[in-house]
Motif scaffolding. Structure first.
Motif, PDB file in Angstrom:
ATOM      1  N   GLU A 156       0.355 -39.343 -10.485  1.00  0.00           N
ATOM      2  CA  GLU A 156       0.957 -38.141  -9.914  1.00  0.00           C
ATOM      3  C   GLU A 156       1.997 -38.485  -8.853  1.00  0.00           C
ATOM      4  N   ILE A 157       3.165 -37.835  -8.968  1.00  0.00           N
ATOM      5  CA  ILE A 157       4.179 -37.966  -7.917  1.00  0.00           C
ATOM      6  C   ILE A 157       3.749 -37.045  -6.790  1.00  0.00           C
ATOM      7  N   VAL A 158       3.495 -37.627  -5.621  1.00  0.00           N
ATOM      8  CA  VAL A 158       3.005 -36.836  -4.490  1.00  0.00           C
ATOM      9  C   VAL A 158       4.070 -36.579  -3.429  1.00  0.00           C
ATOM     10  N   ARG A 159       5.192 -37.327  -3.520  1.00  0.00           N
ATOM     11  CA  ARG A 159       6.235 -37.131  -2.524  1.00  0.00           C
ATOM     12  C   ARG A 159       7.548 -37.690  -3.057  1.00  0.00           C
ATOM     13  N   VAL A 160       8.635 -37.068  -2.647  1.00  0.00           N
ATOM     14  CA  VAL A 160       9.975 -37.574  -2.910  1.00  0.00           C
ATOM     15  C   VAL A 160      10.642 -37.793  -1.553  1.00  0.00           C
ATOM     16  N   ASP A 161      11.104 -39.004  -1.311  1.00  0.00           N
ATOM     17  CA  ASP A 161      11.796 -39.336  -0.063  1.00  0.00           C
ATOM     18  C   ASP A 161      13.262 -39.617  -0.370  1.00  0.00           C
ATOM     19  N   LEU A 189      14.911 -37.887   4.987  1.00  0.00           N
ATOM     20  CA  LEU A 189      14.061 -36.711   4.982  1.00  0.00           C
ATOM     21  C   LEU A 189      13.044 -36.841   3.880  1.00  0.00           C
ATOM     22  N   SER A 190      12.030 -36.089   3.995  1.00  0.00           N
ATOM     23  CA  SER A 190      10.958 -36.106   3.015  1.00  0.00           C
ATOM     24  C   SER A 190      10.722 -34.694   2.544  1.00  0.00           C
ATOM     25  N   GLU A 191      10.572 -34.545   1.244  1.00  0.00           N
ATOM     26  CA  GLU A 191      10.264 -33.235   0.690  1.00  0.00           C
ATOM     27  C   GLU A 191       9.004 -33.336  -0.156  1.00  0.00           C
TER      28      GLU A 191
END
Length: 177
Positions: A153-158, A170-172
């Motif tokens: 699972e992709i849990v974060r995109v930076d 930034l982090s979304e």
């Protein structure tokens, strides 16, 4: 700018490096290969999106938008009708990212690609619609878009712009994360 991106990643545990087969992407991967002592794995899934306007100016003086013969190609900006569908781009990019993640299991991987494929993958990972205004893309030259996985699972995109005048990091969170 590629050297600045490599310096930005200097303290990371990168054990796998892949690049689009196109020359500019391979050149961008070069400083990373030297810094981490890695070979560059060429992955065709990281290539730029297919496009009927490749190498041509789209807007402005002399752009294809001023030529009525080009207008039928713009009939569906949501697909896009002028080239490889966004969903297809996102799926092949995700396959490349998953391959890189698996090749670097327990470590980090870097994939060097092009603006539109990176934007499609990011928007797909964030659960956003894939059509977008190209003038508002957050994907500058030599920027770094990172997918953070937990298992499958992709849990974060930076996102980072190490070659920008001021580091823009930034982090979304993807929806539902």
């Amino acid at each position: 700018m590629a050297e600045q991106a490599a310096r930005h990643l200097a303290d990371r545990d990168i054990t796998y490096l892949a690049s689009s087969p196109l020359q500019r992407a391979r050149e961008t991967a070069g400083p990373l290969a030297v810094q981490f002592g890695l070979d560059i794995d060429t992955d065709d899934r990281l290539v730029e999106a297919g496009n009927a306007f490749e190498g041509k100016r789209v807007a402005g003086d002399g752009g294809v938008l001023k030529h009525p013969a080009s207008w039928p190609l713009f009939r569906n900006p949501f697909r896009p009708s002028w080239g490889e569908p966004y969903k297809q781009v996102a799926h092949r990019m995700l396959a490349a990212a998953l391959h890189a993640r698996d090749a670097a299991v327990g470590h980090e991987a870097v994939c060097v690609s092009h603006q539109l494929p990176i934007v499609c993958l990011r928007r797909y990972a964030e659960g956003r619609h894939l059509w977008h205004d190209p003038r508002k893309r957050q994907c500058s030259l030599a920027s770094i878009t990172s997918l953070v996985f937990i298992d499958d699972e992709i849990v974060r995109v930076d996102y980072a712009e190490p070659s920008g005048e001021s580091p823009n990091v930034l982090s979304e969170q993807p929806p539902g994360a």
